[in-house]
Every structure is written in structure tokens, then in C-alpha cells.
Design a protein around this motif. Structure first.
Motif, short mmCIF file in Angstrom:
data_model
loop_
_atom_site.label_atom_id
_atom_site.label_comp_id
_atom_site.label_asym_id
_atom_site.label_seq_id
_atom_site.Cartn_x
_atom_site.Cartn_y
_atom_site.Cartn_z
N GLY A 1 1.19 -1.31 0.06
CA GLY A 1 0.04 0.19 -0.48
C GLY A 1 0.71 1.59 -0.30
O GLY A 1 0.15 2.47 -0.31
N MET A 2 1.93 1.51 0.84
CA MET A 2 2.88 2.40 0.06
C MET A 2 3.09 2.80 -0.91
O MET A 2 3.08 4.56 -0.83
CB MET A 2 4.80 1.79 0.77
N ALA A 3 3.13 2.27 -1.99
CA ALA A 3 3.56 2.20 -3.64
C ALA A 3 1.42 3.42 -3.83
O ALA A 3 1.86 3.37 -4.93
CB ALA A 3 3.48 1.68 -4.68
N GLU A 4 0.83 2.85 -3.37
CA GLU A 4 -0.16 3.92 -4.02
C GLU A 4 -0.49 4.41 -2.82
O GLU A 4 -0.91 5.62 -3.81
CB GLU A 4 -1.84 2.99 -2.71
N LEU A 5 0.09 5.38 -2.29
CA LEU A 5 -0.03 6.47 -1.49
C LEU A 5 1.39 7.44 -1.69
O LEU A 5 0.70 8.27 -1.67
CB LEU A 5 0.46 6.30 0.48
N VAL A 6 2.31 6.85 -2.32
CA VAL A 6 3.58 8.05 -2.71
C VAL A 6 3.80 7.26 -4.19
O VAL A 6 3.82 6.47 -4.93
CB VAL A 6 4.76 7.32 -1.98
N LYS A 7 3.65 9.06 -5.25
CA LYS A 7 3.85 8.66 -6.28
C LYS A 7 4.82 8.37 -6.84
O LYS A 7 5.33 10.59 -6.88
CB LYS A 7 2.42 9.91 -6.59
N ASP A 8 5.43 7.79 -7.86
CA ASP A 8 7.32 8.53 -7.60
C ASP A 8 7.81 9.71 -8.33
O ASP A 8 6.95 10.23 -9.42
CB ASP A 8 7.70 7.46 -8.24
N GLY A 9 8.03 10.84 -7.73
CA GLY A 9 8.16 11.48 -8.50
C GLY A 9 7.60 13.04 -8.42
O GLY A 9 7.71 14.48 -9.33
N VAL A 10 6.23 13.20 -7.98
CA VAL A 10 4.84 13.90 -7.63
C VAL A 10 5.00 14.29 -5.82
O VAL A 10 5.25 15.33 -6.11
CB VAL A 10 4.08 13.10 -7.78
N ASN A 11 4.79 13.13 -5.20
CA ASN A 11 4.90 13.64 -4.06
C ASN A 11 6.01 13.20 -3.14
O ASN A 11 5.22 12.95 -1.72
CB ASN A 11 3.45 13.53 -3.31
N GLY A 12 6.57 12.12 -3.46
CA GLY A 12 8.14 11.42 -3.20
C GLY A 12 8.34 10.34 -4.16
O GLY A 12 8.69 11.01 -5.29
N THR A 13 9.28 9.29 -3.61
CA THR A 13 10.55 8.48 -4.11
C THR A 13 10.34 7.75 -3.90
O THR A 13 10.13 7.25 -2.69
CB THR A 13 11.64 9.32 -4.21
N LEU A 14 10.20 6.23 -5.04
CA LEU A 14 9.54 5.11 -4.56
C LEU A 14 10.98 4.30 -4.96
O LEU A 14 11.70 4.57 -6.04
CB LEU A 14 8.77 4.07 -4.99
N VAL A 15 11.86 3.30 -3.45
CA VAL A 15 12.87 3.26 -3.62
C VAL A 15 12.58 1.09 -4.00
O VAL A 15 11.24 0.72 -4.12
CB VAL A 15 13.44 2.88 -2.07
N ASN A 16 13.20 0.63 -4.83
CA ASN A 16 12.86 -0.59 -5.53
C ASN A 16 14.09 -1.47 -5.29
O ASN A 16 13.68 -2.52 -5.22
CB ASN A 16 13.31 -0.46 -7.30
N ASP A 17 14.92 -1.23 -4.69
CA ASP A 17 16.42 -1.82 -4.15
C ASP A 17 16.20 -2.13 -2.29
O ASP A 17 16.58 -0.19 -2.06
CB ASP A 17 17.26 -1.48 -4.26
N PRO A 18 15.43 -2.76 -1.71
CA PRO A 18 15.40 -1.99 -0.70
C PRO A 18 16.48 -2.59 0.23
O PRO A 18 16.22 -3.64 0.80
CB PRO A 18 14.54 -3.38 -0.62
N THR A 19 17.31 -2.18 0.14
CA THR A 19 18.38 -2.46 0.32
C THR A 19 19.51 -0.82 1.58
O THR A 19 18.51 -0.45 1.02
CB THR A 19 19.63 -2.72 0.12
N PRO A 20 20.32 -1.35 2.17
CA PRO A 20 20.85 0.23 3.00
C PRO A 20 21.12 1.23 1.89
O PRO A 20 21.22 2.91 1.42
CB PRO A 20 21.89 -0.32 3.46
N ALA A 21 22.06 0.83 0.44
CA ALA A 21 22.74 1.06 -0.29
C ALA A 21 21.51 2.16 -1.24
O ALA A 21 21.25 3.13 -1.42
CB ALA A 21 23.13 0.06 -1.33
N GLY A 22 20.09 1.12 -2.14
CA GLY A 22 19.51 1.24 -2.33
C GLY A 22 18.61 2.28 -1.95
O GLY A 22 18.31 4.15 -2.29
N ILE A 23 18.33 2.57 -0.67
CA ILE A 23 17.71 3.93 0.17
C ILE A 23 18.70 4.84 0.08
O ILE A 23 17.55 6.03 0.28
CB ILE A 23 17.20 3.47 1.75
N ALA A 24 19.55 4.80 0.69
CA ALA A 24 21.01 5.95 0.25
C ALA A 24 20.90 6.91 -0.97
O ALA A 24 21.22 7.30 -0.14
CB ALA A 24 22.24 5.44 0.91
N ASP A 25 20.91 5.79 -2.18
CA ASP A 25 20.90 6.31 -3.32
C ASP A 25 19.35 7.34 -3.69
O ASP A 25 19.82 8.31 -3.86
CB ASP A 25 20.67 5.06 -3.91
N LYS A 26 18.71 6.47 -3.17
CA LYS A 26 16.64 7.76 -3.44
C LYS A 26 16.88 8.69 -2.38
O LYS A 26 16.56 9.72 -2.97
CB LYS A 26 15.79 6.26 -3.01
#
Length: 402
Positions: free
Chosen positions: A332-357
Motif C-alpha cells: 500500500g506504500m506505492a499507492e500513497l506515494v507517486k514517484d516523482g510527484v509527492n515522494g520517491t519510491l525505492v526499488n532496491d530494498p537495501t541500505p545502499a538502495g535507500i541511501a541512493d534514493k
């Protein structure tokens, strides 16, 4: 209209209780009569005129009664009998269930329908399709959907319920029993806080079709109003500090970004994983104005959950405050956050992937300012309890008329 609200706990404890109590309070303001059924507890803040509740079950206790719990948490004759007595005394037009498993059990569905009362259930988690309620494997720290099709042996193999073989076996017995009996087929309407959860139900059983309604959660918009951003910017996390909420990834991302400050509001069993990180401050469990101020002054909200979140209130609250969100591209997180509109979605669920975003969001000033500006208008898209109740009452009335 007379409405009987049902939940195992009848005091502020977690998400389902906060939802039920706040919604019920508003329904009363509209002139409806509301009573409650659940487990007895000295902390209870609501109840019913008949004074009937199920026996308190303390799963951490040491008394002899705990040896009967494996039987009571699968099918409770006590709960079924007492809810029928409460219905006789209160004579509700409709019953609205929330979290019922273990302390009340789905046995109450038979008591409610025996009285011929329309039955609504708000589905707060994945308990009807997953014995551990989370669609999550704790050992592997990954989402898991192996039980959705009824292959519950995986729950026992992986000790999915509290890491216990015994509890996992009991959970599977419960799931198998009510699947075999098609108990949930008797429910008239399932209110789902996300389309993601609704689709999981529909893919699991045919009898959920034409009985589901998705309504995203509501928040108190007055509490979460815009506040100025802090001069000393920080990234905020709000929620339970546990493995499935991504606390390990939160710790890892903070370590990879020593140039940014992190503030964490919440508590939980894995809080120790955040100790000793120089750029991370633990603010403890916060509510009300303190929580609103902390979130509203943040540069952005980070929600790194590994499990499939349903409809996180923290995202709604952040958007109501005009704060962008970085979260996972799942559930449901991806329903509420529109990538590039009201937030950023992370496709790589790792510390490095999150840090990059996080870097991508914060270091591109034009991109961040666009998110921030869009979030300032997001409040209008978030449901208030007034709008939510209006939608629900209309469905109540249809079921009662039918």
C-alpha cells in the motif's frame, strides 16, 4: 442507527484500536448509538450496556488457565455466546468487526449471523490469507506469499508466528479450519485500507468478490497541519522499531549518509539496532502536537518497511504536513506515494538502495522543491473522519435495507 463495534482490545493500543475508537466517537457525534464488544481489561475505555466481555487472556502469564489457550484461540464458545447476549441487549442494526483473532476468534461470526445482523469487517492486516498476518518471512527478512493459496505448511516450516513451532501449528489449524468452513463468506462487506490488500483477498478466495470496498485510512487533519521546515534539516522515521519495518535498512542507510541527520520517533524490540549511530537521534514514542511538529519540520519522511505495509498513517500525516516521502515500491506504500510527484519510491530494498534514493531526492534541489510544492496540495486528497464516515454510513444503510 445502532452500531456494535467489535475488537479484541477496547482501549488505545495500536492501529486498529485507534481507528475504531476515533471512528466510533465521530459516529456518536452524528447521533448514532455505538456500543463495543471485546476482551475484558482494566484499561478498557469503552464497553457495552450488558457489561459482557470475554475473559482476559494474558499470553505471557503463568497461571494454569494458559494451558486452555490453544483451544480458546482457535474457536471461542465464550465469545460466541456473549456477543449473542450483547446483541440481544443492544439490538444493533449492524455489527462492525475489526481485529478479532486469538482473543475473540472468528467463532463470533456464527453468533452474529445467527441473529441475522449485517456484518462489516475492516481488514487491518493479512490475517485471512496469512497465518502470521504480515505476508512476511522473519528469518529471511523478505515478503512471503507462500500461504496465500492455502499452502500453510510453510508457516510451520518457517516458525512464522513469533518464531514458535507450537504457535505456528496453532495458527495453521485456525487458518485451515475457517478456510474449510468458509466462515468469512458470511461477512457482508470487507473494508480494505488499500487496493493492494483488496487484490490479495480477491486472488485468494472467490467468495470475497463483490464484497470488498477500498477506502484509504483517515487522519485528523487539524492535528497534522503545515509547520515551517527546521533550519537544521533532518530525515524523520515514525513507527515501530522492528525488523519487518526495515529498522536494519534504516540503520544501514544512516551509516552510509553521515552528512545527513536522522530522527526516529517510535519504540519496539529492535530499537537497539539504532544505538551508537552518531547522526541518528532516538526521540522515543510521540503523539499529538509533538509528533506533528517533528514530522512537519523534517526535510522528508523515510519509511523503509520490508513487509507489505497496508495504508501507513505516517505517509498520510507527512503529506498533510507538506513533507515528501521516500518509501518502498511495494504494498500500500506505492499507492500513497507517486514517484516523482509527492515522494520517491525505492526499488532496491537495501541500505545502499535507500541511501541512493535519499541522495537523489535531497541533492537535486529542483526535484525536491517540486515534491515539496506538490505535497502542499496533497492534504485535500487525504480523507478526514467526516468523509470516511459518510462513505461508511451509506454502505451500512444499504446492508441494513437489504
Amino acid at each position: 442507527m445502532r452500531i456494535l463495534m467489535v475488537n479484541k482490545f477496547l482501549y488505545p493500543r495500536g492501529g486498529s484500536e485507534s481507528y475504531m475508537l476515533y471512528l466510533a466517537e465521530h459516529l456518536k457525534k452524528l447521533g448514532h448509538e455505538v456500543e463495543f464488544f471485546g476482551m475484558f481489561d482494566e484499561q478498557n475505555t469503552v464497553g457495552n450496556s450488558a457489561g459482557l466481555y470475554t475473559q482476559n487472556m494474558d499470553f505471557h502469564g503463568t497461571g494454569l488457565s494458559r494451558f486452555l489457550y490453544p483451544f480458546k484461540i482457535v474457536y471461542s464458545l465464550e465469545a460466541k455466546k456473549k456477543i449473542m447476549q450483547v446483541i440481544d441487549a443492544f439490538r444493533p442494526d449492524i455489527v462492525h468487526m475489526n481485529n478479532i483473532n486469538f482473543q475473540l476468534t472468528p467463532s463470533i461470526i456464527y453468533g452474529i449471523k445467527k441473529k441475522g445482523i449485517p456484518l462489516v469487517q475492516t481488514v487491518h492486516d493479512y490475517q485471512m490469507i496469512c497465518p502470521n498476518h504480515l505476508l512476511y518471512n522473519f528469518d529471511r527478512n523478505t515478503p512471503c506469499e507462500k500461504c496465500v493459496g492455502g499452502h500453510h505448511i510453510h508457516c510451520i516450516k518457517n516458525n512464522c508466528i513469533h518464531g514458535s513451532k507450537v504457535k505456528s501449528i496453532i495458527g495453521v489449524i485456525e487458518a485451515k479450519l475457517y478456510a474449510l468452513l468458509k466462515t468469512y463468506k458470511k461477512v457482508d462487506l470487507f473494508v480494505c485500507p488499500s487496493h493492494f490488500l483488496e487484490n490479495k483477498l480477491l486472488s485468494a478466495k472467490e467468495y470475497y468478490r463483490e464484497k470488498t470496498l477500498t477506502i484509504h485510512n483517515f487522519i485528523n487533519k487539524e492535528t497534522f497541519s503545515h509547520t515551517p521546515q527546521a533550519s537544521d534539516p533532518y530525515i524523520v522515521y515514525v513507527g515501530r522499531l522492528s525488523k519487518e519495518k526495515g529498522v536494519e535498512n534504516l540503520a544501514g542507510a544512516a551509516k552510509l549518509l553521515p552528512e545527513y541527520s536522522f530522527v526516529v520517533a517510535g519504540n519496539g524490540p529492535d530499537a537497539h539496532l539504532l544505538d551508537g549511530i552518531p547522526n541518528l537521534k532516538l526521540a522515543g514514542f510521540l503523539t499529538g502536537d509533538k509528533l506533528s511538529a517533528l514530522m512537519g519540520n523534517a526535510k522528508l519522511l523515510l519509511l523503509p518497511s520490508v513487509c507489505y505495509e497496508n495504508c501507513p498513517l505516517s505517509i498520510l500525516e507527512a503529506h498533510a504536513l507538506g513533507v515528501p516521502v521516500v518509501t518502498m515500491n511495494s504494498g500500500g506504500m506505492a499507492e500513497l506515494v507517486k514517484d516523482g510527484v509527492n515522494g520517491t519510491l525505492v526499488n532496491d530494498p537495501t541500505p545502499a538502495g535507500i541511501a541512493d534514493k535519499l541522495r537523489e531526492t535531497l541533492e537535486n534541489e529542483d526535484y525536491y522543491n517540486t515534491l515539496r510544492e506538490n505535497c502542499r496540495h496533497e492534504k485535500d486528497n487525504i480523507l478526514s473522519v467526516e468523509t470516511y464516515a459518510d462513505i461508511l454510513i451509506k454502505r451500512y444503510e444499504k446492508l441494513v435495507a437489504r
